[in-house]
Write an enzyme that holds these catalytic residues in place. Structure first.
Site, PDB file in Angstrom:
ATOM      1  N   SER A 135       0.845  -1.196   0.000  1.00 55.42           N
ATOM      2  CA  SER A 135       0.000   0.000   0.000  1.00 55.42           C
ATOM      3  C   SER A 135       0.881   1.247   0.000  1.00 55.42           C
ATOM      4  CB  SER A 135      -0.961  -0.052   1.205  1.00 55.42           C
ATOM      5  OG  SER A 135      -1.923   0.977   1.131  1.00 55.42           O
ATOM      6  N   GLU A 252      -1.464  -2.168  -8.596  1.00 58.52           N
ATOM      7  CA  GLU A 252      -2.803  -2.428  -8.084  1.00 58.52           C
ATOM      8  C   GLU A 252      -3.450  -1.116  -7.685  1.00 58.52           C
ATOM      9  OE1 GLU A 252      -3.980  -2.221  -4.773  1.00 58.52           O
ATOM     10  OE2 GLU A 252      -2.134  -1.827  -3.668  1.00 58.52           O
ATOM     11  N   HIS A 323      -5.225  -4.735  -2.288  1.00 62.38           N
ATOM     12  CA  HIS A 323      -6.010  -4.423  -1.100  1.00 62.38           C
ATOM     13  C   HIS A 323      -7.148  -5.406  -0.850  1.00 62.38           C
ATOM     14  CE1 HIS A 323      -3.656  -0.780  -1.195  1.00 62.38           C
ATOM     15  NE2 HIS A 323      -4.153  -0.446  -0.018  1.00 62.38           N
TER      16      HIS A 323
END
Length: 353
Positions: A135, A252, A323
């Site tokens: 992330s 992503e 995620h």
């Protein structure tokens, strides 16, 4: 990246381009008794429940690893993070401590890029260690690889280890990459979840994995770069951005604002296409979208097909990273391989040639 050789220099595992263009450094693998340092370069550990911290520590101890924490991990400010000074001190101390063999981040967030200009990159180069998270941590991982040559790892946070259900896949790839030296070929998870698992561990919904979405067939090999798209985008135009030459991009989507998710991905992807040397990107691997994106193959194919820059490279999506859970751990700066033909996809990677 040319022909590479591997050698040891003052205890460092080094993979060098014989032409002298770039030198990669690989941290030692983990073994029983090693110390793992947990730091919070983004959001504070204060937001993690005591129960989940204890659960995560227990899993590490079951692997024969000792867990220690940075001095400032529980400091918290108005934005649920902490001071740049405290976060930098914990990062630098983790790399300088000779007893620490691996560094995991507590969780992601939104502001890890604040640390980039204050990191002691020479210290990291002299003291290479496993550095894992995902992330918001993407910004640090790609910058560290670019500045030092140290291969970093997109994978679970420390807090991820508190997960009770659906964790086996995550743990398997964590052990395979950090305890072994073998090339890893990815097998897709059978099921996945898209939930705030840490709020209710006993009542979760899992979905059957429909498999990869093949958007462009082909095969490719290159250096893996990327991670979460928006923190990766924060490196654009800075001297922390790694080269895209001969790379496979693992990207992503991660979004804070509900309702703008598909168009936000569309916009952020375009930013990557504008980067120098994008014409030398060899392939694109896209992680699974959260349900809030309302992304399907038709929408994603429309986005991909609208870009002439993407017409001649293999592209697959719905891979197990990002995620949603579970995720596999992959090396940023490692060597990736992709084959996508006739409905079949093979993704493999290793740290060196």
């Amino acid at each position: 990246m040319g022909v590479h050789s591997r050698f040891s220099w003052h205890g460092l595992n080094i993979c060098s381009d014989i032409k002298g263009y770039f030198v990669k450094i690989i941290a030692d693998k983990l073994k029983q008794g090693d110390e793992i340092r947990v730091i919070a370069p983004s959001m504070s550990m204060q937001i993690i429940s005591k129960e989940n911290i204890a659960l995560a520590v227990k899993v590490f101890e079951s692997l024969g690893l000792q867990v220690t924490f940075g001095k400032h991990v529980k400091e918290i400010d108005l934005l649920q993070s902490s001071s740049v000074e405290g976060r930098i001190q914990d990062l630098n101390e983790a790399f300088s401590d000779k007893n620490v063999k691996g560094i995991l981040t507590v969780i992601g967030g939104f502001n890890a890029n604040q640390l980039l200009k204050y990191i002691d990159y020479d210290l990291i180069k002299r003291n290479p260690k496993i550095f894992c998270g995902f992330s918001d941590i993407t910004a640090l991982q790609n910058a560290i690889f670019h500045k030092t040559g140290l291969i970093t790892y997109s994978g679970p946070h420390f807090s991820t280890f508190a997960m009770k259900q659906g964790f086996e896949y995550i743990l398997d790839y964590f052990k395979r990459i950090f305890f072994e030296n073998n090339k890893i070929t990815v097998t897709q998870s059978q099921q996945w979840a898209d939930d705030a698992w840490f709020l209710n561990q006993e009542n979760r919904t899992f979905y059957d994995n429909e498999g990869y979405w093949i958007l462009h067939e082909g095969e490719a090999r290159g250096t893996i770069i990327g991670g979460s798209l928006s923190p990766f985008q924060l490196l654009h135009g800075t001297n922390y951005m790694p080269s895209l030459e001969k790379t496979i991009l693992f990207l992503e989507a991660d979004s804070i604002a509900d309702g703008l998710d598909v168009v936000e991905f569309d916009r952020d992807l375009q930013s990557v296409l504008h980067q120098p040397h994008f014409d030398q990107v060899q392939a694109l691997v896209i992680g699974r979208f959260e349900k809030k994106f309302k992304m399907d193959q038709q929408k994603l194919k429309f986005i991909i097909d609208s870009r002439r820059e993407l017409k001649n490279i293999p592209i697959v999506a719905n891979a197990d990273f990002g995620h949603t859970n579970p995720i596999f751990t992959f090396p940023i700066g490692g060597i990736g391989e992709l084959k996508a033909y006739q409905g079949k996809v093979e993704i493999a990677y290793k740290e060196i040639e």
